[in-house]
Structure formats: C-alpha cells, structure tokens
Write an enzyme that holds these catalytic residues in place. Structure first.
Site, short mmCIF file in Angstrom:
data_model
loop_
_atom_site.label_atom_id
_atom_site.label_comp_id
_atom_site.label_asym_id
_atom_site.label_seq_id
_atom_site.Cartn_x
_atom_site.Cartn_y
_atom_site.Cartn_z
N GLY A 171 54.82 44.97 25.47
CA GLY A 171 54.01 44.27 26.99
C GLY A 171 53.69 43.10 27.07
O GLY A 171 53.09 42.90 25.92
N LEU A 178 49.74 39.72 31.15
CA LEU A 178 48.07 38.27 30.43
C LEU A 178 47.71 39.71 29.91
O LEU A 178 47.41 38.76 28.60
CB LEU A 178 47.78 38.55 31.80
CG LEU A 178 48.49 37.90 33.22
CD1 LEU A 178 46.78 37.93 34.31
CD2 LEU A 178 48.34 35.96 32.90
N GLY A 220 49.26 41.33 26.91
CA GLY A 220 50.30 41.41 26.14
C GLY A 220 50.72 40.00 25.52
O GLY A 220 50.33 40.22 24.46
N ARG A 258 36.81 47.42 48.01
CA ARG A 258 38.00 47.85 48.31
C ARG A 258 38.16 49.11 48.46
O ARG A 258 38.18 49.29 49.22
CB ARG A 258 39.36 47.66 46.64
CG ARG A 258 39.46 45.75 46.81
CD ARG A 258 40.98 45.67 46.11
NE ARG A 258 40.95 44.87 45.73
CZ ARG A 258 41.98 43.75 44.66
NH1 ARG A 258 42.10 44.75 43.57
NH2 ARG A 258 42.24 43.02 44.84
N HIS A 271 47.12 50.86 44.07
CA HIS A 271 47.92 49.64 43.32
C HIS A 271 47.17 49.21 42.63
O HIS A 271 48.31 49.21 41.14
CB HIS A 271 46.51 48.40 44.45
CG HIS A 271 46.93 47.19 43.92
ND1 HIS A 271 47.77 46.26 43.42
CD2 HIS A 271 45.49 45.97 43.46
CE1 HIS A 271 47.41 45.14 43.56
NE2 HIS A 271 45.90 45.13 43.30
N ARG A 304 37.61 49.07 40.74
CA ARG A 304 37.80 47.39 40.17
C ARG A 304 38.26 46.60 41.74
O ARG A 304 38.34 46.96 43.01
CB ARG A 304 39.69 47.70 39.68
CG ARG A 304 39.67 45.96 39.44
CD ARG A 304 40.69 45.64 39.30
NE ARG A 304 42.58 46.03 39.36
CZ ARG A 304 42.42 44.65 40.02
NH1 ARG A 304 41.49 43.56 40.61
NH2 ARG A 304 43.38 45.02 41.34
#
Length: 645
Positions: free
Chosen positions: A48, A51, A53, A338, A409, A443
């Site tokens: 990966g 961001l 990896g 959220r 998401h 999150r």
C-alpha cells in the site's frame, strides 16, 4: 450451526502502564534499537502506498532499511488517500481557543463512543502536532490566513478549530508530500517500487510473517517476495457495501488473506456512515461521491417541516424549514459527529421529510453563509467542492442548496494490533485504516489523515525496530514448504474462479451483496435482520462459486479476474461483519441496534457487557470463528452517555 465460539481473552502486552502523558516516550525508550549498519541487512515489505504506506516506506528507507513497496495502482500517488477532502486534525492550538493534546484525546475517545484504547488515542493526539511540521517542511500548501499563518477550521465532534486543510484537496496534497519523500528514496535505490502488483497471500514461516505472494496485474505472473517483516497499509473494506465513497479498487484481500493465516480481525462490524454524500441517483451507479464534512462549517442542514413538501427549496420560507441538527443538538448544531448527523438525516427521511427524487436526501444550504461572508470567501474555502458537486448533479450550489444523504465511507474495524502496531502474527505490522486501533465505534472527521501519517511517519518506524532487532531471520526460498503451499493456494484460487464459467457477472453478485449489507448491517441493525443477512450471504456465496462468469484467463491483464477474487473475499468478510454485529447487542457509534435505544430514540450503549474490542480468529471456511475479547479500561475519559446538546 452455531455462529461463533468464545475463546481466551486477549490483551495488549506492549502498552506501558503509568501516566498516560509519558507512555509513548517510555515505550520508545524501552524498545530495542537496530544499529544503523545492521538496518542495511534487513528487508521490510510495505503493501500500500497511501498516506500510511507511503510515509512508512519513505521513513523506513530514510532510516536505512531495505524496503520493497507494492501497490495495485499504476502509480503510488493514485492511492485512495488522494480523495480525502476536508482536513487533518492536530492539537496545535493556533487559534488559542482552548485546544490541547488532552482535549484532542478526549474528543477522539468520546467521538468513538468509548470503544477505543486510551493509550493509542493519546499517542495519536501527541504525535498530531509533529505531523503538521513534517508536512509544512515538505511543502504541503495548507491554507493560510491573510498574515501568512496556517489557517484552521472546525469539524464534527469538536468545539475548537483544530483542522488544517488545503481547500477540499487535503488528502491529495498530503499524499503528494509523502509521495515525493517516497520517490526520493526510490531514486536513491533504498526503495524497490512495484506498481500494478496485487498481494494475494501472506507467507508465514516458523510462525513469523516472512513474505507475500503477488500477481503482476499486467503480465499475470505470480511471484513470491520475502522479507524480515511485512507491513500492511492497504486501507479499509467499505466496498463490501458495493456503493461507498471508496475508489472502486479498494478491497479487503490483503488483510483478509492475513486474517485467514492467523491475524485476528478487530471489530469488523464498525463501519462509518458519512452524513455528507451526494445521494444515490439510480441503479446505474457503481460508487458514491463524498462532499467534505468541512461544508458543515458554513452550510446549514434542513428539510421541509411539512412531510412530502416537494416545492423548490427557494419557495419554502424559513419558518417552514426544520434545521433539525440545530434544533436537536444546539451546542454543536451542524457540527455534531458523523454518526449523530447520519442517524438524524436517516430519521427525518424515514418520517417522510426527505427531499429529491427518491426522498432520500436533506438540504445543505449555503445561502446564509454567502449573505454573511460573500460569495468570494465561500468560493475560497470550498470552491473545488462546489465545482465537483455541480459537475456531478448539474446544479449550482451557490444558487440551489446541495442535497446530501449518508453513505458508507470509512471502516473503524481492521486487523487487531497491539500498541506496537503488530498483529497476532509476529512480524506482521498493520497501519492506517487497515488496522482497528484508534477510532473506536466512530471516527471523527479529519482524523483518518492524522492516523495514517502518525502511523507511517512516527509510530511504526519506532516500534518495528523492537521486532527487527532480533533479525535477520534466516533465508527462505521458493522451495520452502510454506512458500510452495502459499503459491499453490493462489494459483488454485485463480483457476477455480476461471473454471466456473457461469452466467452472472462479478458486479451483479457484488451489487446484491452490497444491498444485503446496507439493508441489514448498515445504519440500523436488528437480531432478525442480521440472522436473515447471514443466511442470504451464505446462499449467495454458494451461488457465486457455481454461477460467476470470469472471462479471459490468468495470463495478462484481466480486471474481471481481479474483481472476482476481491468479491470472493468480501463474501467471507460480510458474514463475519454480520456475526460481529449480531453478537454486539448494543447501539454504539453509528451502529444503531433497534433493540437498544433510549426512550428518546438515541443510541443506547451497554458498557457493562460490551466495553471490549472484539478480536475474531479464523478457524476455517466452514467452521465458526472464535471471539477473543480485549477489555477496554478507562482511567482518564470515563464512559458516559454522549451528549452534543
């Protein structure tokens, strides 16, 4: 058939005791180091290039390790991190509005509905302040105020302005920063980059992760790659729902292959429903589009007070509008977390107040902001987002309110890791969205970029040394029995998919699976619905292996074959997600259980019975998984009923 069995409890053995403010510093000091000369003898595979990896590979190579990096995209910079929009959190307190490391820690634990580890979250808050300095030094063009200072804005779940941003392109700019650091190491010969390669199996030798089996997506060649440690940074699994805000290539295969080899899977049912997405417009869609949560800084969310009112929004007077988030949650208003905003939007639509052709939408209106700030200011803050919305919908959000609705998401679940980010397989490290560790049941916005870069730049490069200090771990080659078996598994699996030669496309199965998951394991779950979903998933999976049509062959480019393997893994994951959701008979974060709600209809946690991480062990394709519980202990942020009113 029983759904699962209960195994021995699991505990994080690496997290230090003592004052939480000094735990990370003490762990860094206590961990073993690797002599710079010895680092050149050690190889690390990183799967990966997002961001997490990309930053990890660049940093490990900078430290002197030999790094091999893999991605299935044609360039490292095409990782899905590039699609992140709104911002990245950091406890810099530039606004002098009361922010601090402890407040970011508190907001994150509370926002995750008290289902995250305190030690991990506090470390994340500490490291956040370093990420901004790192990114600025790389030239990331964060938004700035008139005087040149870095600008910040608010995000859901916080009453301070701690979110740094680059208009609506924050993920893209941060990824380019990590990408240029990675490219520098590639140019220096310290990173061996393999694009258009997909990991299809983990190689475990002597109970250690020692390599991976990959397929070249251009030639079809299957190869085995070896190392002293393997790092998975392969992102989340939201595409199990078919329709999500994820790029279509996002999948679970890398982590699922590791799970089948012995890595426990933590909290698989914890998925995030984002409240600010462009609504579904028809059966033709293959994905959904996110509109940044940052829009809720200045946009007001509302629906008509009268159910079924289909008038043009401009014709509905202010006193006939229900600004329901401001009414229900006056302290936070449109900036509630959220999960709260998503459930509220679903409820008003279910009661007949939804807008748009399907009735599954609410308005996000910028008229007040434009009148107050002027169009120029709004355009400076959100211009590219408004342009994207207009291109997709054909409507100008400067004149007509946006229509939004919740969509899948992010995934808070992922492979279980300890404080060092090491999975239950020694030598396997998991970072970013691929692990479960920092966000609990929900999150907070702008925390994904924070976790990915924290893990890649600052946490993993420190903790992996403690493991590698005992290396190198001895040579292995293509003739080792475990390597031969892993490679044979991959080849047999591809051959099986090609041999079915059925009458249904991969996408048709994936879409049907997604509908089952959204209906029964999405925003609202129930005992009866989850049991029904498990039956349907098992029946559909059985049908998949009889009827799926995979055209072409394994030699060369075959995107149908790529998707077929990924969807096969989604079937197995989907069943585990439903089992995890079924066993957790509480409402928590965005995971509303119909049987567990307050008299006011709010989510009702059950801390007495479910204050733990669910770590699932794979025991075989036809055997029930084993549940291992990691108890969560709260010393600094005591669980309470969440209130944003």
């Amino acid at each position: 058939m029983e759904m699962f069995s209960l195994g021995e409890p699991i505990a994080d053995q690496k997290a230090p005791e003592g004052p939480i403010e000094t735990r990370w510093e003490r762990r860094r000091f206590d961990a073993k180091l690797v002599n710079p000369a010895n680092r050149r003898k050690l190889t690390v595979l990183v799967v990966g290039t997002g961001l997490a990896g990309g930053s990890a590979a660049a940093t490990l190579a900078e430290q002197g390790y030999r790094v091999k990096s893999y991605c299935y995209q044609d360039s490292p910079r095409r990782a899905h991190s590039i699609a992140a929009q709104g911002g990245i959190n950091a406890a810099k307190n530039y606004r002098n509005d009361g922010d601090s490391v402890h407040r970011l820690f508190y907001d994150t634990v509370k926002g995750g509905d008290f289902r995250a580890r305190e030690s991990n979250v506090h470390r994340l808050a500490e490291v956040s302040v370093n990420i901004i300095d790192q990114a600025v030094a790389q030239g990331v063009p964060f938004a700035r105020e008139y005087g040149g200072l870095l600008d910040t804005r608010s995000f859901g779940g916080a009453q301070v302005q701690r979110t740094f941003y680059a208009r609506g392109q924050t993920g893209q700019q941060l990824l380019l920063g990590a990408y240029q650091a990675l490219e520098r190491q590639i140019a220096l010969g310290r990173v061996e980059m393999h694009t258009r390669h997909e990991m299809l199996e983990l190689i475990v030798v002597d109970d250690r992760a020692r390599g991976i089996v990959v397929r070249d997506l251009v030639t079809g060649e299957i190869t085995t790659e070896y190392a002293d440690a393997v790092v998975l940074a392969s992102g989340g699994y939201g595409n199990v729902f078919y329709l999500s805000t994820n790029a279509k290539g996002c999948n679970v295969t890398a982590t699922w292959r590791a799970h089948r080899k012995g890595a426990y899977f933590g909290n698989p049912c914890y998925t995030q429903i984002h409240p600010t997405c462009i609504p579904v417009s028809g059966d033709h869609q293959s994905k959904l589009t996110l509109m940044s949560e940052s829009l809720r800084n200045d946009g007001r969310v509302w629906v008509p007070k009268q159910a079924g009112d289909d008038r043009n929004p401009a014709d509905i007077p202010d006193d006939e509008r229900d600004y329901f988030l401001e009414r229900m949650y006056p302290a936070f208003g449109n900036l509630v977390p959220r999960d709260i905003a998503s459930r509220a939007a679903k409820n008003v639509c279910d009661s007949g107040h939804g807008v748009g052709p399907t009735g599954l939408g609410v308005y996000l209106d910028f008229a007040d902001a434009i009148n107050r700030l002027g169009r120029h200011t709004v355009e400076e803050r959100y211009g590219n987002l408004f342009e994207m919305y207009e291109r997709i919908t054909g409507e100008d959000p400067y004149r007509v309110p946006m229509r939004i609705y919740p969509a899948v998401h992010y995934t808070m679940g992922g492979l279980w890791v300890d404080y060092d980010l090491q999975a239950t397989i020694p030598g396997l490290f998991v970072i970013g969205e691929a692990n479960f560790s920092d966000h609990g049941a929900n999150r907070l916005g702008a925390s994904a970029l924070m976790q990915g870069l924290a893990d890649g730049y600052f946490v993993l490069p420190n903790t992996i040394a403690n493991y590698l200090a005992a290396g190198p771990f001895g040579p292995i080659d293509d003739n080792h029995p475990e390597v031969v078996a892993a490679r044979a598994d991959v080849e047999d699996r591809l051959a099986r998919l090609l041999a079915v030669n059925g009458d249904r496309t991969v996408d048709s199965f994936h879409r049907e699976l997604g509908q089952i998951m959204w209906e029964h394991c999405g925003m609202e779950r129930s005992d009866a619905g989850l049991r029904k979903a498990i039956e349907q998933i098992r029946a559909l999976r059985e049908q998949y292996w009889r009827r799926v049509k995979v055209s072409g062959d394994a030699d060369g480019i075959n995107q149908s074959l790529e998707k077929a393997g990924r969807v096969a893994d989604f079937f197995e994951l989907a069943e585990l997600m439903c089992i995890d959701a079924l066993h957790r008979t509480e409402s928590c974060g965005g995971h509303f259980r119909a049987e567990s709600q307050t008299p006011e209809g709010e989510a009702q946690r059950d801390d007495e019975h479910f204050s733990y991480v669910a770590a699932w062990e794979f025991t075989g394709a036809d055997r029930p998984p084993v549940l291992h519980k990691e108890d969560l202990n709260f010393e600094y942020v005591h669980p309470s009923q969440r209130s944003y009113k």
